[in-house]
Design an enzyme around this catalytic site. Sequence first.
Site, PDB file in Angstrom:
ATOM      1  N   CYS A  34      32.849  50.824  41.753  1.00 46.26           N
ATOM      2  CA  CYS A  34      32.725  49.760  41.056  1.00 46.26           C
ATOM      3  C   CYS A  34      33.804  49.326  40.116  1.00 46.26           C
ATOM      4  O   CYS A  34      34.692  49.801  40.277  1.00 46.26           O
ATOM      5  CB  CYS A  34      31.470  49.933  39.672  1.00 46.26           C
ATOM      6  SG  CYS A  34      29.879  50.579  40.316  1.00 46.26           S
ATOM      7  N   ASP A 437      66.452  23.502  29.903  1.00 43.91           N
ATOM      8  CA  ASP A 437      65.629  22.613  30.272  1.00 43.91           C
ATOM      9  C   ASP A 437      65.546  21.546  28.970  1.00 43.91           C
ATOM     10  O   ASP A 437      65.299  22.008  27.885  1.00 43.91           O
ATOM     11  CB  ASP A 437      64.149  23.070  30.389  1.00 43.91           C
ATOM     12  CG  ASP A 437      63.056  21.948  30.892  1.00 43.91           C
ATOM     13  OD1 ASP A 437      63.222  21.531  31.942  1.00 43.91           O
ATOM     14  OD2 ASP A 437      62.460  21.629  29.936  1.00 43.91           O
TER      15      ASP A 437
END
Length: 478
Positions: A34, A437
């Site tokens: 699981c 930037d």
Amino acid sequence: MHEDFDRCVRAVRSKDARFDGWFFTAVRTTRIYCRPSCPGMPPKAENMTFFPSAAAAQQAGFRACKRCRPDASPGSPQWNERADLAARAMRLIADGVVDRAGVPGLAARLGYSVRQVERQLLAEFGAGPLALARAQRAQTARLLIETTALPMSEVAAAAGFGSIRTFNDTVREVFALPPTELRLRAGRQVASPGVLSLRLPFREPLCPDNLFGHLAATAIPGVEEWRDGAYRRTLRLPHGTGIATLRPTADHIACQLALTDLRDLARAISRCRRLLDLDADPIAVDDLLATDPVLAPHVRRDPGRRVPRTVDGAELAIRAVLGQQVSATAARGHAARLVQDHGDLVHDPSGGLTHLFPTPAVLAGLDPDRFALPRARRDTVVALVNALAAGAVDLGVGADRDRARARLSALPGFGPGTVETIAMRALGDPDAFLPGDPQVRAAARSLGLPFTPAALTAHAAAWRPWRAYAVQYLWAVV
């Protein structure tokens, strides 16, 4: 993590979905495995054993739980974060390299021997490349069985099985049901041939605004579009073409795929997940970034920001160069002209998509004067497409990030900003950073952070290894 028994037991008992994909719980008494968040009753600790991958659990003879579908868990974030041999191999396996070229082809792409690759994957994931590829084929088969009306022979071929017998045996072994019963149990099928509807899981939280907002704002007409609350784009795939429609919901991404060849299903899913950064671990990212008192309020307000990535590294790199020193509108215009003149046509009955982005090989064969760009940027585009077409620069899912950075930096016109943009979005480096930037610097200045590239880089050392995610929070400020 799967080797930390007590920590895994705590995660299973608390049904903690954050650990889905990090490890798998197998129950020795039922022979079922699981995901940690399985809603069923947690087994006794003495009956649990843990595996690093679904393939390892399957190889050990455990069957997938019918309730929590562990084979459909989000991928381990380590496969995207890390840049080592094992992580690069996992990305390539997810992109179908073993199915197309075998284990020797995988090893050749990585630059290692077959034995080295097999040994490393077995140590990291408890299964070799063939077992890992088999687990992916089983997951693809389940999707096709449950969501189409295709004959089982066609499902087997589309999922990559060499024979119908191998297909039947694998489905029975992994899901404890024969294919026909698996289809009956699902009780649903899509109506349109060649169109698949599925759910792409992710680890919560997810902030869709920057993710889909960026993709919509930079969309190239004909290749991408925002329509009816969904991002749509064309895909160039190994066996044909595709159109992906991706719509955010509260707990998953609704995905519709129209493919010319269903053998490309697993690759299309992998590329969509990579585009949306769905295998990220937002809790780990946000916990670290929130330790910075300046970023903390922004992380608390919009947790779970992802890095908008790409379905094709070469396409992203070309677009990054076209966007140098121009507005986003101008960059889209340059890209749109390139697509209209040199992209392959596609048919989209559901919208306005018309083309695939042109390949580096096509662009490398053009007269440079065909690029309507300033001379310096034209020279950069020509150098890039020639390097990509010749294989001198690899920006694929299994690329070596350091080598790619070095080779991009050696091309004319490639400054640190362009290289790091490509590292962030094409190479998937979670620590790529853009201190020069203009938007990042403006955001830093408005927040009272150091804003010169050197000073901001020094401050951002505390954000490692998640600086690419810090950039997303900074971009949201301006």
